[in-house]
Design an enzyme around this catalytic site. Structure first.
Site, PDB file in Angstrom:
ATOM      1  N   ILE A  12       0.827  -1.200   0.000  1.00  0.00           N
ATOM      2  CA  ILE A  12       0.000   0.000   0.000  1.00  0.00           C
ATOM      3  C   ILE A  12       0.863   1.253   0.000  1.00  0.00           C
ATOM      4  CG2 ILE A  12      -1.675   1.328   1.350  1.00  0.00           C
ATOM      5  CD1 ILE A  12      -2.852  -1.319   2.308  1.00  0.00           C
ATOM      6  N   TYR A 131      -2.444 -11.897  13.572  1.00  0.00           N
ATOM      7  CA  TYR A 131      -2.452 -10.698  12.727  1.00  0.00           C
ATOM      8  C   TYR A 131      -3.604  -9.785  13.100  1.00  0.00           C
ATOM      9  CZ  TYR A 131      -3.046  -7.617   8.746  1.00  0.00           C
ATOM     10  OH  TYR A 131      -3.207  -6.499   7.964  1.00  0.00           O
TER      11      TYR A 131
END
Length: 329
Positions: A12, A131
């Site tokens: 990103i 995560y």
């Protein structure tokens, strides 16, 4: 406007860097671990005091945090997604002029949600796995920091530059190998789940919009549509020209002719608001044994507070994934 960007080398972050550098009204400084960064600093080991001194020198009006880890041990995920965020928040608080913070979160923070309906920012997060837990802890630190801050809870990111460890990065590499070796099967994990796929370039636009907005709190960033991963995979298969079989581990053999829209009908990712894809899971609790069978964003906050919506269709996004993979030397 002076902007400090963290995590510019990630999937990103690279696209955010491209967008920010094209805006002549922004003065961008990159902080990171690599030699290419304007300021060398490791968020997982550096102290808040040291980072605060860098912030005072740069005097950013906005800090954008795209840094973090998606894969690795639990220790790595906690250090990258939680401890590093604590360092950023504390450093900004210590600054002479605290900057606005735009932090990139993850839809994995929500965990299992009822099938068939979009999840809003008000949903109670119930992450599964290290995560999601580490990302939620980072988000909670930002929200409790007292800073002028927004957390963009990004859904399933696709598009050129997708890591080879990601679902479509893996599929694209598998298709390329199969075509090069004249193989007729590509093995993939279970593709039965529904996901809200959003192009990385659209995510970068959302981050830029958040940086110059007054929005605070959590904002979902997704397409607003749930697409079965199997159907999305077939868009990539068709882009590659592969005519063999996609074999899902522990599931059925999937032939290219089974793709949604193979005859020119509506393609995944182009459903009208409120439309449910054929074969969608009925509303209710997630099925045991499938931790997250359904994920779809309620994107009304992003539209209302950021003036943002997606622009890149899923078919184009996955076509670009294949184009990049096929052209890679």
């Amino acid at each position: 406007m002076r902007v400090l960007l963290l995590g510019a080398d990630g999937f990103i972050g690279r696209r955010v860097t491209d967008r920010l550098l094209m805006d002549q009204e922004l003065q961008v400084t990159v902080l990171g671990r690599r030699d290419s960064a304007d300021i060398r600093f490791d968020l997982t080991t550096g102290s808040p005091g040291a980072l605060a001194r860098f912030l005072d020198a740069v005097a950013p009006q906005v800090v954008i945090n795209c840094a973090g880890a998606t894969y690795g041990s639990s220790r790595t995920l906690i250090r990258s997604n939680t401890l590093a965020v604590a360092t950023v928040c504390e450093a900004i608080r210590r600054c002479r002029e605290p900057a606005r913070l735009v932090h990139v979160g993850s839809a994995a923070e929500y965990g299992p949600v009822p099938g068939g309906v979009p999840v809003s920012e008000q949903a109670e997060p119930r992450p599964v796995g290290p995560y999601g837990v580490s990302k939620l802890a980072g988000t909670e630190l930002v929200l409790a920091s007292g800073l002028d801050a927004a957390v963009l809870r990004v859904f399933d990111v696709v598009g050129p530059g997708a890591p080879t460890a990601s679902l479509f990065g893996r599929l694209a590499e598998g298709l390329r190998r199969a075509l090069e070796r004249d193989e007729h099967q590509v093995r993939m994990p279970d593709l039965s789940g529904f996901r809200d796929f959003v192009d990385v370039r659209d995510v970068a636009r959302a981050i830029q919009a958040a940086a110059v907005s007054a929005a605070t709190g959590v904002v979902n960033i997704g397409s607003g549509h749930a697409v079965r991963a199997r159907d999305a995979a077939q868009l990539l298969v068709r882009a590659s020209g592969f005519e063999g079989q996609i074999v899902e581990e522990n599931r059925q053999v999937l032939l290219p002719a089974q793709a949604v829209g193979a005859g020119g009908d509506h393609l995944p990712g182009h459903h009208l608001p409120g439309h449910r894809p054929e074969g969608h899971r009925p509303e209710g609790r997630p099925v045991p044994g499938e931790p997250v069978p359904w994920r779809q964003a309620d994107v009304r906050t992003a539209r209302d507070r950021l003036g943002w919506r997606t622009q890149v269709p899923l078919e184009e996004s996955l076509g670009d994934v294949w184009l990049e993979t096929a052209c890679r030397v």
